[in-house]
Write a protein that holds these residues in place. Structure first.
Motif, PDB file in Angstrom:
ATOM      1  N   HIS A  49       0.827  -1.204   0.000  1.00 22.47           N
ATOM      2  CA  HIS A  49       0.000   0.000   0.000  1.00 22.47           C
ATOM      3  C   HIS A  49       0.864   1.257   0.000  1.00 22.47           C
ATOM      4  CE1 HIS A  49      -3.631  -2.309   1.877  1.00 22.47           C
ATOM      5  NE2 HIS A  49      -3.290  -2.738   0.677  1.00 22.47           N
ATOM      6  N   LYS A  94       0.741   4.395  -2.476  1.00 23.68           N
ATOM      7  CA  LYS A  94       0.619   5.755  -1.963  1.00 23.68           C
ATOM      8  C   LYS A  94       1.705   6.655  -2.531  1.00 23.68           C
ATOM      9  CE  LYS A  94       2.413   7.430   1.574  1.00 23.68           C
ATOM     10  NZ  LYS A  94       3.538   8.366   1.882  1.00 23.68           N
ATOM     11  N   GLU A 109       1.162   9.902  -4.770  1.00 23.85           N
ATOM     12  CA  GLU A 109       1.706  11.167  -4.256  1.00 23.85           C
ATOM     13  C   GLU A 109       2.619  11.832  -5.288  1.00 23.85           C
ATOM     14  OE1 GLU A 109       4.260  12.905  -0.440  1.00 23.85           O
ATOM     15  OE2 GLU A 109       3.630  10.804  -0.468  1.00 23.85           O
ATOM     16  N   GLU A 163       0.342  14.014   0.383  1.00 23.20           N
ATOM     17  CA  GLU A 163       0.411  12.698   1.013  1.00 23.20           C
ATOM     18  C   GLU A 163      -0.968  12.228   1.463  1.00 23.20           C
ATOM     19  OE1 GLU A 163       2.840  10.288   4.519  1.00 23.20           O
ATOM     20  OE2 GLU A 163       2.870  12.475   4.481  1.00 23.20           O
ATOM     21  N   LEU A 211      -3.219   8.965   0.109  1.00 23.60           N
ATOM     22  CA  LEU A 211      -3.798   7.940   0.972  1.00 23.60           C
ATOM     23  C   LEU A 211      -5.305   7.841   0.768  1.00 23.60           C
ATOM     24  CD1 LEU A 211      -1.820   8.561   4.268  1.00 23.60           C
ATOM     25  CD2 LEU A 211      -1.844   6.436   2.951  1.00 23.60           C
TER      26      LEU A 211
END
Length: 218
Positions: A146, A150, A154, A173, A177
């Motif tokens: 994950h 992410k 990002e 960030e 998420l």
């Protein structure tokens, strides 16, 4: 065709190049992992035993044990394989000329288009649910996967902010998420209720992401 004496000869068959040991190993590993993914998607996490995986892939139980050492080792390898598979699906669309916003929307679009028909991708979430339910240390492997997703989102957000396609006010960030959590939630919902209309959710998700991420015209 005829030879130099005029006699008929059969055309020579071109021989396929012999595969290297590394290529044969990669093929058998892929077969074992796909078999594990199918079993998990069809019968649940506990179904992926070495015996069943070997039989489904057409290999011996011993080969699966030899390659992965333990069931956890096999699942960790499966996590890596499925992450690479999702990257392949995304890169197949091409990203060179995309804005950061378009790259994000394309990734989400491709994922949701393929989730229902890609059994291997669905198995990822079944295995993840199993690891959470049993408090398995495999949760760390899923967390690492994950994190890669992410970081990819990002990076696209920061690219979009630099070029002006994504709002500079967003926390890159946190937004990354949020996108990953959206995918996770939709996938889990479908596993719970397969009658969920993924097409409607896909369209709504893309529209919502576009509206929430895009830089406002001045």
């Amino acid at each position: 065709m005829a030879d130099s004496t005029g006699n008929l000869t059969l055309p020579r068959r071109s021989r396929a190049p012999r595969r290297t040991q590394a290529e044969r190993r990669a093929e058998s590993d892929r077969g074992l992992l796909l078999a594990a993914a199918e079993l998990i998607a069809e019968e649940g996490f506990n179904a992926a035993t070495f015996e069943k995986v070997g039989a489904r892939a057409g290999y011996s139980r011993g080969l699966a044990s030899q390659r992965f050492g333990s069931k956890d080792g096999m699942i960790e390898a499966l996590i890596d394989y499925l992450h690479e598979r999702s990257m392949e699906l995304a890169s197949a669309e091409g990203r060179a000329d995309m804005t950061g916003l378009d790259a994000i929307l394309s990734s989400v679009d491709i994922y949701l288009r393929n989730f229902e028909r890609e059994q291997a991708i669905r198995s990822y979430f079944v295995a993840m649910a199993g690891s959470v339910a049993t408090l398995s240390h495999l949760r760390a492997a899923f967390a690492a996967s994950h994190m890669k997703a992410k970081e990819r989102f990002e990076a696209h957000i920061r690219e979009g902010q630099a070029e002006g396609s994504i709002s500079k006010d967003l926390d890159a960030e946190a937004a990354a998420l949020m996108i990953g959590s959206l995918i996770l939630g939709i996938s889990t919902q479908w596993l719970i209720d397969a009658s969920t209309d993924l097409e409607r959710i896909r369209k709504t998700s893309l529209d919502t992401l576009r509206r929430s991420l895009a830089a406002q015209a001045k």
